[in-house]
Design a protein around this motif. Sequence first.
Motif, mmCIF file in Angstrom:
data_model
loop_
_atom_site.group_PDB
_atom_site.id
_atom_site.type_symbol
_atom_site.label_atom_id
_atom_site.label_comp_id
_atom_site.label_asym_id
_atom_site.label_seq_id
_atom_site.Cartn_x
_atom_site.Cartn_y
_atom_site.Cartn_z
ATOM 1 N N TYR A 158 -0.387 0.327 64.202
ATOM 2 C CA TYR A 158 -1.264 0.366 65.369
ATOM 3 C C TYR A 158 -1.160 1.676 66.137
ATOM 4 N N ASN A 159 -0.273 2.549 65.712
ATOM 5 C CA ASN A 159 -0.133 3.856 66.363
ATOM 6 C C ASN A 159 0.160 4.898 65.298
ATOM 7 N N CYS A 160 -0.308 6.114 65.530
ATOM 8 C CA CYS A 160 -0.008 7.219 64.617
ATOM 9 C C CYS A 160 0.537 8.380 65.439
ATOM 10 N N PRO A 161 1.844 8.639 65.372
ATOM 11 C CA PRO A 161 2.438 9.718 66.160
ATOM 12 C C PRO A 161 1.903 11.100 65.793
ATOM 13 N N ILE A 162 1.297 11.219 64.611
ATOM 14 C CA ILE A 162 0.794 12.526 64.180
ATOM 15 C C ILE A 162 -0.722 12.501 64.004
ATOM 16 N N ALA A 163 -1.402 11.660 64.764
ATOM 17 C CA ALA A 163 -2.851 11.499 64.601
ATOM 18 C C ALA A 163 -3.604 12.808 64.797
ATOM 19 N N GLN A 164 -3.170 13.616 65.789
ATOM 20 C CA GLN A 164 -3.880 14.872 66.049
ATOM 21 C C GLN A 164 -3.784 15.823 64.855
ATOM 22 N N VAL A 165 -2.634 15.812 64.190
ATOM 23 C CA VAL A 165 -2.454 16.653 62.997
ATOM 24 C C VAL A 165 -3.272 16.091 61.838
ATOM 25 N N SER A 166 -3.261 14.761 61.699
ATOM 26 C CA SER A 166 -3.963 14.125 60.585
ATOM 27 C C SER A 166 -5.474 14.358 60.644
ATOM 28 N N LYS A 167 -6.018 14.469 61.842
ATOM 29 C CA LYS A 167 -7.461 14.688 61.978
ATOM 30 C C LYS A 167 -7.869 16.061 61.431
ATOM 31 N N VAL A 168 -6.954 17.019 61.506
ATOM 32 C CA VAL A 168 -7.248 18.372 61.004
ATOM 33 C C VAL A 168 -6.793 18.527 59.557
#
Length: 213
Positions: A158-168
């Motif tokens: 339910y959470n992704c600590p590296i979501a901002q990196v994963s989007k790029v």
Amino acid sequence: MSNQETNTRKTIITILRTEGPMSAGDLAERIGITEMAIRRHIATLERDNLIFPTTIRQPMGRPAKVYQLTEEADNLFPKNYHSLMLDILEDIVHIDGQDKIQAIFDQREDRLSAQLNELFDGKSLEEKVQALAEMQNSKGYLAKWERKEDGSFEIVEYNCPIAQVSKVYPQTCSCETNVFRRVLGTEVDRSQCLAEGGSCCVFKIQTDHEQEA
């Protein structure tokens, strides 16, 4: 919940962060409210997994119960790790090209798979799924697992600590899925992804029976 209650709980979290573990009585005195009131706030913060009690020995008298922040509470404070990581990856692309990024994530996949295979050696598939979900949860993914009616397993994050990196750099998501496949020894399908706009990350883990069918 009133603004005053919210502010009081924020104050408790800030005090515990800046001053360390503290008893209910000390918190009440520090904030200037009754101990009965502070215990009401403590109960809510414990329920939300933001603080937890621990017992410390004292030179004299009975051990004292104090409260401290959980790892989840630490996420309430501003951090800028993703910006640093994105800058580093961007510099790597500039110096060595896009292929270097894939090589980095391939290396990460190999390293994590080797570590987890050693750790999970001898476990059944269900035990591996449980251990993997618990490990992800400890890293801040708010993960849970369950066995479905068809016999398959599912891990939901339910959470992704590296979501901002994963989007790029979507290689981070592919790396995670591939690690799951390698350590579980079965097919793993990712049906939802936070980085791609989903409400959570969902991994369906097939059993040997399903693959044979």
